[in-house]
Design an enzyme around this catalytic site. Structure first.
Site, short mmCIF file in Angstrom:
data_model
loop_
_atom_site.label_atom_id
_atom_site.label_comp_id
_atom_site.label_asym_id
_atom_site.label_seq_id
_atom_site.Cartn_x
_atom_site.Cartn_y
_atom_site.Cartn_z
N TYR A 203 -13.19 -39.15 0.79
CA TYR A 203 -12.77 -40.29 1.59
C TYR A 203 -13.29 -41.55 0.93
O TYR A 203 -14.49 -41.67 0.66
CB TYR A 203 -13.30 -40.18 3.01
CG TYR A 203 -13.07 -41.43 3.84
CD1 TYR A 203 -11.80 -41.71 4.34
CD2 TYR A 203 -14.09 -42.34 4.07
CE1 TYR A 203 -11.56 -42.85 5.08
CE2 TYR A 203 -13.86 -43.50 4.80
CZ TYR A 203 -12.59 -43.75 5.31
OH TYR A 203 -12.36 -44.90 6.02
N SER A 204 -12.38 -42.51 0.64
CA SER A 204 -12.78 -43.78 0.06
C SER A 204 -13.54 -43.54 -1.25
O SER A 204 -13.03 -42.93 -2.17
CB SER A 204 -13.60 -44.58 1.07
OG SER A 204 -13.89 -45.87 0.60
N LEU A 205 -14.80 -43.98 -1.32
CA LEU A 205 -15.61 -43.79 -2.52
C LEU A 205 -15.70 -42.32 -2.93
O LEU A 205 -15.75 -41.99 -4.12
CB LEU A 205 -17.02 -44.35 -2.28
CG LEU A 205 -18.05 -44.09 -3.38
CD1 LEU A 205 -17.71 -44.89 -4.62
CD2 LEU A 205 -19.45 -44.43 -2.89
N GLU A 207 -13.53 -40.17 -3.12
CA GLU A 207 -12.42 -39.73 -3.97
C GLU A 207 -12.81 -39.77 -5.45
O GLU A 207 -12.34 -38.94 -6.24
CB GLU A 207 -11.21 -40.63 -3.74
CG GLU A 207 -10.57 -40.46 -2.36
CD GLU A 207 -9.35 -41.35 -2.19
OE1 GLU A 207 -8.23 -40.81 -2.25
OE2 GLU A 207 -9.53 -42.57 -1.99
N ARG A 229 -15.38 -51.24 -9.05
CA ARG A 229 -14.91 -51.25 -7.66
C ARG A 229 -15.88 -52.03 -6.77
O ARG A 229 -15.47 -52.82 -5.93
CB ARG A 229 -14.78 -49.81 -7.17
CG ARG A 229 -14.26 -49.64 -5.74
CD ARG A 229 -14.21 -48.14 -5.41
NE ARG A 229 -13.52 -47.89 -4.16
CZ ARG A 229 -14.11 -47.77 -2.98
NH1 ARG A 229 -15.43 -47.90 -2.89
NH2 ARG A 229 -13.40 -47.52 -1.89
#
Length: 266
Positions: A203-205, A207, A229
């Site tokens: 999820y989010s980071l 990934e 990022r």
């Protein structure tokens, strides 16, 4: 011709004391499971200095797995007998047949899960995790001349040390790299224990950690991307996020005129 001059010096065997040991119990019926645990209770009553690590290892590799199962985690400082009595009295136990082979999935979280001293206990107790985490920290320093830790030392015959810089745990740009590094090191640690994932999701980071472990990026490439990022997120305007426990269809459309829906979890 051989001549025995004297007996060899007595060697005192000292096995390594693991900080935590997993004891597994398995039987074909609930009654047999209780009897199995009773046998362990009697063993530890008779042998108060019994080596928990060795017994734990035998319970994991030398015993068959049946339908009724329980387990406890203990360390040399615990009262093992009391823990065994407690686990015997609990009704929570695995019960049932699993004929279908279960797939292992690694799930990697995003931000907002960080806290002070995270990962420190595992860093001190497991060499694989410590080496993988230090590898990430070293790459960060090599690429950006940033030291994320006040202390990071791996000891092969003592206690390793790890302490994060508190200010970096509160800074999104640095926290992202710290979370990624911990997730990467933890995944490598599990894989080293032969817990091999067939599926990975993040999820989010998370990934990026999933992609790195699966081979999409090299570790150095992934750290580069996570750092970039973080800088991009830091450069955006300040904002706020609100969690609404409703379906998007139930929200008044006029409320969304000046707002953006970041994610819809259904």
């Amino acid at each position: 011709v051989h001549v025995v001059l004297e007996e060899p010096p007595k060697y005192k065997y000292e096995s390594k004391k693991e900080k935590n040991s997993l004891l597994l119990f398995s039987a074909k019926t609930a009654t047999s499971l209780d009897a199995n645990i009773d046998n362990y209770i009697e063993l530890f009553k008779r042998e108060s200095n019994a080596n928990i690590s060795n017994i734990s290892y035998s319970s994991q590799v030398s015993r068959s797995s049946f339908n009724y199962r329980k387990a406890i985690v203990c360390n040399p400082d615990d009262s093992v007998v009391e823990k065994l009595k407690l686990v015997k009295d609990t009704i929570n136990q695995f019960n049932g047949k699993h004929n279908k082979i279960q797939k292992i999935c690694f799930m990697f979280s995003g931000l907002a899960s960080q806290y002070s001293q995270m990962g420190e206990l595992l860093f001190k107790s497991d060499l694989v995790f410590a080496e993988e985490l230090k590898k990430c920290i070293d790459i960060v320093y090599e690429l950006f001349s940033i030291s994320l830790c006040d202390t990071i030392e791996i000891s092969y015959n003592g206690e390793s040390k790890l302490s994060w810089k508190e200010e970096y745990l509160k800074d999104t740009k640095f926290t992202q790299i710290i979370i990624f590094s911990l997730e990467y090191a933890l995944a490598r640690y599990l894989i080293e224990m032969n817990i091999i994932p067939e599926i990975m999701i993040g999820y989010s980071l998370g990934e990026y950690a999933a992609a790195c472990i699966s081979g999409v990026f090299t570790l150095k490439e992934a750290i580069h991307i996570v750092h970039a990022r973080g800088e991009l997120i830091e450069s955006t305007s300040k904002g706020a996020m609100l969690s609404v426990p409703l379906k998007i269809e139930q929200i008044d459309k006029e409320l969304l005129t000046n707002l953006s829906v970041a994610i819809d979890n259904g």
